[in-house]
Design a protein around this motif. Structure first.
Motif: not given
Length: 234
Positions: A112-116, A164-167, A194-202, A214-216
């Protein structure tokens, strides 16, 4: 003068810590109130409503006489029986899709991934909508067999892979999720503002971290929010 400066620095530090604690408290409260079984049922109902909403919009596009709201309302009153027959027909046609979706979301145990949401330029807050949790169904390699997203308190969309919108994003997403899950985070969080699908928080040890896929790159949330523009432009 030094004392005044020291007090100012301590005040800023206290405010920063307070903000982080406030977000953590909001997250804890949201997860403690989560009833997973009823939440899944609510998502299925919301999915069904989204299909019905799509049918309504399609009907209006196909049969509505023009875009004038008053004329449209009058026309729908006159065409009410035809409109209801149309919806009833497509409600029956949608039943297999709803059953399939229900089987998918109930056939495994999701994360369960909570939206911020952004509260201001440097602060995040928990989404308090009716449906505020996304569902991630990971396999052992964290590639995921199903992702269900909720938006504005209702079902948004679902896909059998991470959107995803990029390789680089598609290539790195499983790697990032594996790195995060090895740390055994208490919670996963998501903020599309923040950056759309490019960021995940934990959350680990009552600290919030953010990963740029993308930037790891990994940051403490406070550091990222203070330097967000510079980080994104780097």
């Amino acid at each position: 003068m030094k004392r005044v400066y020291l007090i100012f620095i301590m005040s800023c530090l206290f405010l920063s810590i307070s903000k982080a604690q406030t977000l953590i408290e909001q997250v804890e409260r949201a997860y403690s109130a989560l009833d997973s079984a009823s939440y899944i049922n609510k998502i299925v109902l919301s999915y069904a409503k989204s299909l019905e909403k799509n049918e309504e919009e399609t009907y209006k596009l196909l049969y509505s006489p023009d875009s004038d709201s008053m004329k449209v309302a009058q026309w729908f009153n006159r065409a009410d029986s035809m409109y209801l027959k149309y919806l009833q027909k497509h409600k029956i046609l949608n039943e297999p899709a709803i059953r399939h979706f229900e089987n998918e979301v109930k056939s495994g145990i999701p994360l369960y991934v909570l939206n911020l949401k952004l509260k201001d330029k440097q602060t995040l807050q928990v989404d308090t909508g009716r449906l505020a949790f996304n569902l991630f169904y990971f396999d052992k390699r964290c590639k995921g067999r199903l992702y269900v997203y909720c938006y504005d308190g209702k079902y948004g969309w679902h896909e059998d892979g991470y959107r995803t919108f990029s390789r680089p994003l598609g290539r790195n997403a499983p790697k990032v999720f594996r790195k995060i899950m090895r740390k055994q985070p208490k919670y996963l969080l998501f903020c599309p503002e923040l950056e759309g699908m490019n960021t995940i928080l934990y959350v680990i040890n009552n600290e919030v971290f953010i990963y740029r896929i993308v930037e790891m790159e990994k940051y403490k949330l406070d550091d990222y929010m203070k330097n967000r523009t510079a980080i994104r432009n780097s």
